[in-house]
Design a protein around this motif. Sequence first.
Motif, PDB file in Angstrom:
ATOM      1  N   THR A  10      19.242  -4.938   0.207  1.00  0.00           N
ATOM      2  CA  THR A  10      17.314  -5.138   1.073  1.00  0.00           C
ATOM      3  C   THR A  10      17.544  -3.092   0.411  1.00  0.00           C
ATOM      4  O   THR A  10      18.055  -2.429   0.696  1.00  0.00           O
ATOM      5  CB  THR A  10      17.538  -4.943   2.474  1.00  0.00           C
ATOM      6  OG1 THR A  10      17.801  -5.894   2.917  1.00  0.00           O
ATOM      7  CG2 THR A  10      15.973  -4.906   2.471  1.00  0.00           C
ATOM      8  N   VAL A  11      16.282  -3.288  -0.590  1.00  0.00           N
ATOM      9  CA  VAL A  11      15.563  -2.070  -0.236  1.00  0.00           C
ATOM     10  C   VAL A  11      14.127  -1.681  -0.136  1.00  0.00           C
ATOM     11  O   VAL A  11      13.690  -2.455  -1.127  1.00  0.00           O
ATOM     12  CB  VAL A  11      16.197  -1.831  -2.349  1.00  0.00           C
ATOM     13  CG1 VAL A  11      15.424  -0.513  -3.009  1.00  0.00           C
ATOM     14  CG2 VAL A  11      17.173  -2.515  -3.147  1.00  0.00           C
ATOM     15  N   LYS A  12      14.361  -0.530  -0.178  1.00  0.00           N
ATOM     16  CA  LYS A  12      12.895   0.213   0.313  1.00  0.00           C
ATOM     17  C   LYS A  12      11.870   0.855  -0.906  1.00  0.00           C
ATOM     18  O   LYS A  12      13.518   1.543  -1.391  1.00  0.00           O
ATOM     19  CB  LYS A  12      13.572   1.273   2.042  1.00  0.00           C
ATOM     20  CG  LYS A  12      13.398  -0.211   3.040  1.00  0.00           C
ATOM     21  CD  LYS A  12      12.776  -0.621   3.675  1.00  0.00           C
ATOM     22  CE  LYS A  12      12.822  -2.182   4.911  1.00  0.00           C
ATOM     23  NZ  LYS A  12      12.148  -2.266   5.566  1.00  0.00           N
ATOM     24  N   LEU A  13      11.186   0.540  -1.129  1.00  0.00           N
ATOM     25  CA  LEU A  13      10.334   1.258  -2.451  1.00  0.00           C
ATOM     26  C   LEU A  13       9.402   2.216  -2.279  1.00  0.00           C
ATOM     27  O   LEU A  13       8.309   1.841  -1.068  1.00  0.00           O
ATOM     28  CB  LEU A  13      10.087   0.047  -3.281  1.00  0.00           C
ATOM     29  CG  LEU A  13      10.731  -0.581  -3.651  1.00  0.00           C
ATOM     30  CD1 LEU A  13      10.367  -1.924  -4.227  1.00  0.00           C
ATOM     31  CD2 LEU A  13      12.053   0.033  -4.372  1.00  0.00           C
ATOM     32  N   ASN A  14       9.567   2.846  -1.852  1.00  0.00           N
ATOM     33  CA  ASN A  14       8.046   3.950  -1.476  1.00  0.00           C
ATOM     34  C   ASN A  14       7.600   3.995  -2.439  1.00  0.00           C
ATOM     35  O   ASN A  14       7.331   4.924  -3.718  1.00  0.00           O
ATOM     36  CB  ASN A  14       8.505   5.279  -1.038  1.00  0.00           C
ATOM     37  CG  ASN A  14       7.419   6.705  -0.458  1.00  0.00           C
ATOM     38  OD1 ASN A  14       6.205   6.309  -0.770  1.00  0.00           O
ATOM     39  ND2 ASN A  14       8.194   7.500  -0.389  1.00  0.00           N
ATOM     40  N   LEU A  23       3.726  -5.889  -9.256  1.00  0.00           N
ATOM     41  CA  LEU A  23       4.351  -5.278  -7.594  1.00  0.00           C
ATOM     42  C   LEU A  23       2.906  -4.989  -7.799  1.00  0.00           C
ATOM     43  O   LEU A  23       2.527  -4.629  -9.529  1.00  0.00           O
ATOM     44  CB  LEU A  23       4.972  -4.201  -7.817  1.00  0.00           C
ATOM     45  CG  LEU A  23       5.040  -3.260  -7.162  1.00  0.00           C
ATOM     46  CD1 LEU A  23       5.409  -4.130  -5.577  1.00  0.00           C
ATOM     47  CD2 LEU A  23       5.867  -2.305  -6.772  1.00  0.00           C
ATOM     48  N   HIS A  24       1.831  -4.890  -7.114  1.00  0.00           N
ATOM     49  CA  HIS A  24       0.479  -4.673  -7.067  1.00  0.00           C
ATOM     50  C   HIS A  24       0.127  -3.365  -5.990  1.00  0.00           C
ATOM     51  O   HIS A  24       0.671  -3.716  -4.546  1.00  0.00           O
ATOM     52  CB  HIS A  24       0.101  -5.585  -7.100  1.00  0.00           C
ATOM     53  CG  HIS A  24      -0.211  -6.666  -8.344  1.00  0.00           C
ATOM     54  ND1 HIS A  24      -0.484  -7.080  -9.111  1.00  0.00           N
ATOM     55  CD2 HIS A  24       0.582  -8.165  -7.803  1.00  0.00           C
ATOM     56  CE1 HIS A  24      -0.728  -7.885  -9.486  1.00  0.00           C
ATOM     57  NE2 HIS A  24      -0.013  -8.496  -9.413  1.00  0.00           N
ATOM     58  N   ALA A  50      -0.962   4.983  -8.204  1.00  0.00           N
ATOM     59  CA  ALA A  50      -1.986   4.761  -7.680  1.00  0.00           C
ATOM     60  C   ALA A  50      -2.574   2.717  -7.577  1.00  0.00           C
ATOM     61  O   ALA A  50      -1.732   2.492  -8.186  1.00  0.00           O
ATOM     62  CB  ALA A  50      -3.109   4.824  -8.733  1.00  0.00           C
ATOM     63  N   SER A  51      -3.304   3.131  -6.672  1.00  0.00           N
ATOM     64  CA  SER A  51      -3.603   1.460  -7.257  1.00  0.00           C
ATOM     65  C   SER A  51      -3.372   0.871  -8.400  1.00  0.00           C
ATOM     66  O   SER A  51      -4.060   1.186  -9.281  1.00  0.00           O
ATOM     67  CB  SER A  51      -5.036   0.710  -6.123  1.00  0.00           C
ATOM     68  OG  SER A  51      -5.360   1.785  -4.870  1.00  0.00           O
ATOM     69  N   GLY A  52      -3.467  -0.395  -8.877  1.00  0.00           N
ATOM     70  CA  GLY A  52      -3.182  -1.276  -9.950  1.00  0.00           C
ATOM     71  C   GLY A  52      -2.384  -1.978  -9.944  1.00  0.00           C
ATOM     72  O   GLY A  52      -1.310  -2.528  -8.881  1.00  0.00           O
ATOM     73  N   SER A  75       0.666  -0.743   0.333  1.00  0.00           N
ATOM     74  CA  SER A  75      -0.354   0.143  -0.426  1.00  0.00           C
ATOM     75  C   SER A  75       0.738   1.360   0.529  1.00  0.00           C
ATOM     76  O   SER A  75       0.858   2.508  -1.068  1.00  0.00           O
ATOM     77  CB  SER A  75      -0.731  -0.011   0.965  1.00  0.00           C
ATOM     78  OG  SER A  75      -0.505   0.470   2.629  1.00  0.00           O
ATOM     79  N   THR A  76       2.069   1.336   1.494  1.00  0.00           N
ATOM     80  CA  THR A  76       2.765   2.213   1.160  1.00  0.00           C
ATOM     81  C   THR A  76       4.602   2.602   0.445  1.00  0.00           C
ATOM     82  O   THR A  76       4.485   2.840  -0.528  1.00  0.00           O
ATOM     83  CB  THR A  76       2.421   3.137   2.300  1.00  0.00           C
ATOM     84  OG1 THR A  76       3.057   2.411   3.259  1.00  0.00           O
ATOM     85  CG2 THR A  76       1.459   3.660   2.304  1.00  0.00           C
ATOM     86  N   SER A  77       4.550   0.999   1.089  1.00  0.00           N
ATOM     87  CA  SER A  77       5.892   0.447   0.751  1.00  0.00           C
ATOM     88  C   SER A  77       6.095  -0.717   0.154  1.00  0.00           C
ATOM     89  O   SER A  77       5.522  -1.759   1.028  1.00  0.00           O
ATOM     90  CB  SER A  77       7.255   0.747   2.057  1.00  0.00           C
ATOM     91  OG  SER A  77       6.404   0.563   3.604  1.00  0.00           O
ATOM     92  N   ALA A  78       6.921  -0.703  -0.345  1.00  0.00           N
ATOM     93  CA  ALA A  78       7.078  -2.719  -0.480  1.00  0.00           C
ATOM     94  C   ALA A  78       9.206  -2.550  -0.187  1.00  0.00           C
ATOM     95  O   ALA A  78      10.027  -1.377  -0.153  1.00  0.00           O
ATOM     96  CB  ALA A  78       7.115  -3.040  -1.630  1.00  0.00           C
TER      97      ALA A  78
END
Length: 86
Positions: free
Chosen positions: A54-58, A82-83, A63-65, A13-16
């Motif tokens: 390790t890489v944090k993705l913001n 990536l969803h 948008a949702s999708g 939702s906000t990070s992966a």
Amino acid sequence: MADQLLLYPNPASTSATLELRGVTGKRMDIKVADVSGRVVMDMGSMEMAPTENTVKLNVSSLASGSYRLILNTTQASTTLPLHIVR
């Protein structure tokens, strides 16, 4: 590319978090593309360790999708689904 690639949580939702183990290239370009192939996020080129990264993705601005995480090194490239859900 890497011996092992993990992307979690997925859906996000906000990070992966992207975990890479056994990377074969020293630098990696990381991008996110939408379903039409348009790059919507470019994290640039990152220095990778040969053991574990390790890489944090913001992803809060996406948008949702459904998207594709695109990973490129000088030796290889791969994509991961990536969803995003809100």
